[in-house]
Design an enzyme around this catalytic site. Sequence first.
Site, PDB file in Angstrom:
ATOM      1  CD  GLU A  74      -1.837  -2.370   1.425  1.00  0.00           C
ATOM      2  OE1 GLU A  74      -0.676  -2.662   1.782  1.00  0.00           O
ATOM      3  OE2 GLU A  74      -2.749  -3.217   1.361  1.00  0.00           O
ATOM      4  CG  PHE A  97     -10.864  -4.599   4.585  1.00  0.00           C
ATOM      5  CD1 PHE A  97     -10.483  -5.436   3.544  1.00  0.00           C
ATOM      6  CD2 PHE A  97     -11.892  -5.026   5.431  1.00  0.00           C
ATOM      7  CE1 PHE A  97     -11.103  -6.661   3.344  1.00  0.00           C
ATOM      8  CE2 PHE A  97     -12.517  -6.253   5.235  1.00  0.00           C
ATOM      9  CZ  PHE A  97     -12.119  -7.067   4.190  1.00  0.00           C
ATOM     10  CG  PHE A 100      -5.944  -3.244   5.045  1.00  0.00           C
ATOM     11  CD1 PHE A 100      -6.321  -3.863   6.225  1.00  0.00           C
ATOM     12  CD2 PHE A 100      -6.298  -3.854   3.840  1.00  0.00           C
ATOM     13  CE1 PHE A 100      -7.043  -5.060   6.223  1.00  0.00           C
ATOM     14  CE2 PHE A 100      -7.013  -5.037   3.827  1.00  0.00           C
ATOM     15  CZ  PHE A 100      -7.386  -5.648   5.014  1.00  0.00           C
ATOM     16  CG  HIS A 143     -10.381  -7.367   8.292  1.00  0.00           C
ATOM     17  ND1 HIS A 143      -9.404  -7.817   9.130  1.00  0.00           N
ATOM     18  CD2 HIS A 143      -9.927  -7.598   7.034  1.00  0.00           C
ATOM     19  CE1 HIS A 143      -8.402  -8.323   8.404  1.00  0.00           C
ATOM     20  NE2 HIS A 143      -8.691  -8.198   7.137  1.00  0.00           N
TER      21      HIS A 143
HETATM   22  C1  TPP Z   1      -2.005  -4.498   4.568  1.00  0.00           C
HETATM   23  C2  TPP Z   1      -3.047  -5.401   4.010  1.00  0.00           C
HETATM   24  N1  TPP Z   1      -3.371  -5.290   2.705  1.00  0.00           N
HETATM   25  C3  TPP Z   1      -4.293  -6.100   2.172  1.00  0.00           C
HETATM   26  C4  TPP Z   1      -4.899  -7.061   2.926  1.00  0.00           C
HETATM   27  C5  TPP Z   1      -5.972  -7.936   2.317  1.00  0.00           C
HETATM   28  N2  TPP Z   1      -5.486  -9.302   2.120  1.00  0.00           N
HETATM   29  C6  TPP Z   1      -5.717 -10.265   3.036  1.00  0.00           C
HETATM   30  S1  TPP Z   1      -5.038 -11.711   2.619  1.00  0.00           S
HETATM   31  C7  TPP Z   1      -4.400 -11.078   1.192  1.00  0.00           C
HETATM   32  C8  TPP Z   1      -3.592 -11.941   0.300  1.00  0.00           C
HETATM   33  C9  TPP Z   1      -2.452 -12.552   1.019  1.00  0.00           C
HETATM   34  O1  TPP Z   1      -1.730 -13.377   0.187  1.00  0.00           O
HETATM   35  P1  TPP Z   1      -0.525 -14.214   0.761  1.00  0.00           P
HETATM   36  O2  TPP Z   1       0.312 -13.359   1.637  1.00  0.00           O
HETATM   37  O3  TPP Z   1       0.150 -14.870  -0.388  1.00  0.00           O
HETATM   38  O4  TPP Z   1      -1.194 -15.282   1.711  1.00  0.00           O
HETATM   39  P2  TPP Z   1      -2.285 -16.385   1.353  1.00  0.00           P
HETATM   40  O5  TPP Z   1      -3.614 -15.740   1.558  1.00  0.00           O
HETATM   41  O6  TPP Z   1      -2.058 -16.825  -0.035  1.00  0.00           O
HETATM   42  O7  TPP Z   1      -2.065 -17.469   2.352  1.00  0.00           O
HETATM   43  C10 TPP Z   1      -4.759  -9.737   1.053  1.00  0.00           C
HETATM   44  C11 TPP Z   1      -4.408  -8.883  -0.091  1.00  0.00           C
HETATM   45  C12 TPP Z   1      -4.554  -7.139   4.292  1.00  0.00           C
HETATM   46  N3  TPP Z   1      -5.138  -8.025   5.104  1.00  0.00           N
HETATM   47  N4  TPP Z   1      -3.620  -6.325   4.793  1.00  0.00           N
END
Ligand code: TPP
Lengths: 348, 337
Positions: A74, A97, A100, A143
């Site tokens: 971000e 959200f 964040f 969230h």
């Molecule tokens: C700072 C922030 N940005 C965006 C999100 C939304 N978000 C939650 S899980 C996710 C994807 C995460 O991917 P990864 O780290 O590869 O883990 P996975 O879900 O594949 O286990 C996102 C974008 C968040 N929770 N926190």
Amino acid sequence: MAQQEKDDASGQQTGRSLTMSRAMVEAIAHEMREDDEVFYMGEDVADYGGIFDSTEGLLDEFGRDRIMDVPISETAYLGAAVGAAQEGMRPIAELMFVDFFGVAMDQIYNQLAKNTYMSGGSVNVPMVLTAAVGGTYNDAAQHSQTLYGTFAHLPGMKVVVPSTAYDAKGLMHNAIRDDDPVVYMFHKRLMGIGWLPAPDGPKTGVPEDDYTIPFGSADIKREGADVTVVTLGLHVHRALEAAADLADDGIDVEVVDLRTLVPLDTDTIRDSVAKTGHLVVVDEDYRSYGVTGEIIASVAEAGLDDLEAVERVALPDVPIPYARPMEDEVVPGTDDIVAAVRAAQGDE
Amino acid sequence: MYENMVTARQYEERLQEEYMAGKQPAFDISAGPIPGELHLAAGHEAAGAGVCQHLRDDDTVTAPHRPHHIAIAKGVDLKRMTAEIFGRESGLSGGKGGHMHLFDPDVNFACSGIIAEGCPPAVGAGLAAKKRNTDSVAVAFLGEGAIDQGAFLESLNLASVQNLPVVFVVEDNDWAISMPKERVTDVENGAQRADGFGLQGARVDADDAVAISDAAREAVGRARDGNGPTLLEVQVHRRMGHFMGDPESYRPDEDKAAAEQRDSIERLEADLRAHGVDDEEIDDLRSRAHDRVEEAIEWAKDQPEPDPDDAYEDVFVNPPSGVTDSEPSTADTGGDD
Ligand SMILES: Cc1ncc(C[n+]2csc(CCOP(=O)(O)OP(=O)(O)O)c2C)c(N)n1
């Protein structure tokens, strides 16, 4: 002003009603067709269409160059949007959200919000920062926040919070065309997403043509003579529900939907309070140092004479708990608004 | 290790059932006994089990939004964790945290739903261990989608320059919600990022619990011996949607099918058999896991829901008395939704 513009362009006459997300997307698509400099960046905005359907369908028409999925970073991409905006482009960047914001707050409040001022007006940042807000589905403390007050408190950003599809479209057109940074906060519960059912209210008639709703024009969503309820976002609909309940008891509630927090339409609020004498402010954000205090202060500053009673309904100063009984306790419900109106009427 | 993996898989299969109850026919995230988002880790089990088997209770683990397999492997109280996920009073956090925010100080486990934000606290735990001269270590788990986040990169640098006993474990499942890895990073091997910060990097390419465990033994050993941090990336697979209710329309069918075929649990089971473990022993392990899971779920469902007024507790451990009153002035603040 708000009332008149509604009569002119009443969505109802189109016979076409849209969910709030469709209405937002329609405005974005229109602006992107008109101006090649408009583009949208965010996480899961391309193939997914936005977790809350904020960009549903846009990838097909505009392709990956203009509907850009970005890494989870971000600070980098919101800051990049600021930079592109300073070059004169018109980026829309989504924070999935609002909660964040913390990971990128410097780009938001020291760059996006302050560069115009610090440059003595020689630089401007025509960017829209969109963010999903709101609870009511037990997603817990990281969230579920609305954070209306946080963004409105820090100078330099216009802050928009639509509550209906009609407003969402007109405000989005205005946001993209505005030469200043605009934070556009949409409540998840209002979007009309399949997996998160919306109340009936936000789905409204929406004209196909473009139209703008000026910032700083609060809308009277229900006229009434006895008590003014000032609110925004999801709680406009809860206030309308409360007003319908109270009407059965002969209490006539006026519901003022702020629509934008910056600028704030204090005239509409004051006029309404001058008429009713009783003010209830309802906010899904934390109670202290927030929207409720601000509205009440601005009414009080204008003159205490109009004011017979004041009540506020807001999230108590606690992080939002996960379990249903506790979340229900802290997020204002229709019955909390009913109780506050009754208290303001002095018949608790 | 096998038992931990099987427990995690069975546990989440049961959670999935419970979660879907009351949410159909049209999926409604806010209905049913388990509300809110739910991120399941089917396909990730080898990472949690392979790493945590080298950890002690006094070692710290921070987990991300997909935490259950890691929590189970770290020895988090399964009953209280389940009660937390069901939002019950006897949950780990009394129902305040929920599935993305599980805290069990007894085994030094915590998690956060904000991407990469478990990394700095893990560095802090490592710092405390170093300052106090203990040999405990800290492990931060994160997804491959999280390795572009500032908090992670800054943590690598700080841990490295302070020579702290920290292991960063990247669970690479190729997807960050709808974003495939190749579209968000130009680095195929995320462990290479270690080079830029002067710490050890290692990657385990196969979804193989034994190989993950071997690599983790080395990394944890290095930290425990005072030889500094490691960035360990391990390949896992996402067998399901990002969260329950994710339509996965962005994901090619072949990719999903491929993920389903590469099951680290089956692979480990085959290894065990090859090493002479017989059916009876495997069945025993499986049924032990089954009983533990059932017991936890049944127990949790029997627990009472929290009192609505509990919402006002725990903002502070030392609440300022008489100065602020967090409850609004109108007598009843009870919600109705
Ligand atoms: C700072 C922030 N940005 C965006 C999100 C939304 N978000 C939650 S899980 C996710 C994807 C995460 O991917 P990864 O780290 O590869 O883990 P996975 O879900 O594949 O286990 C996102 C974008 C968040 N929770 N926190």
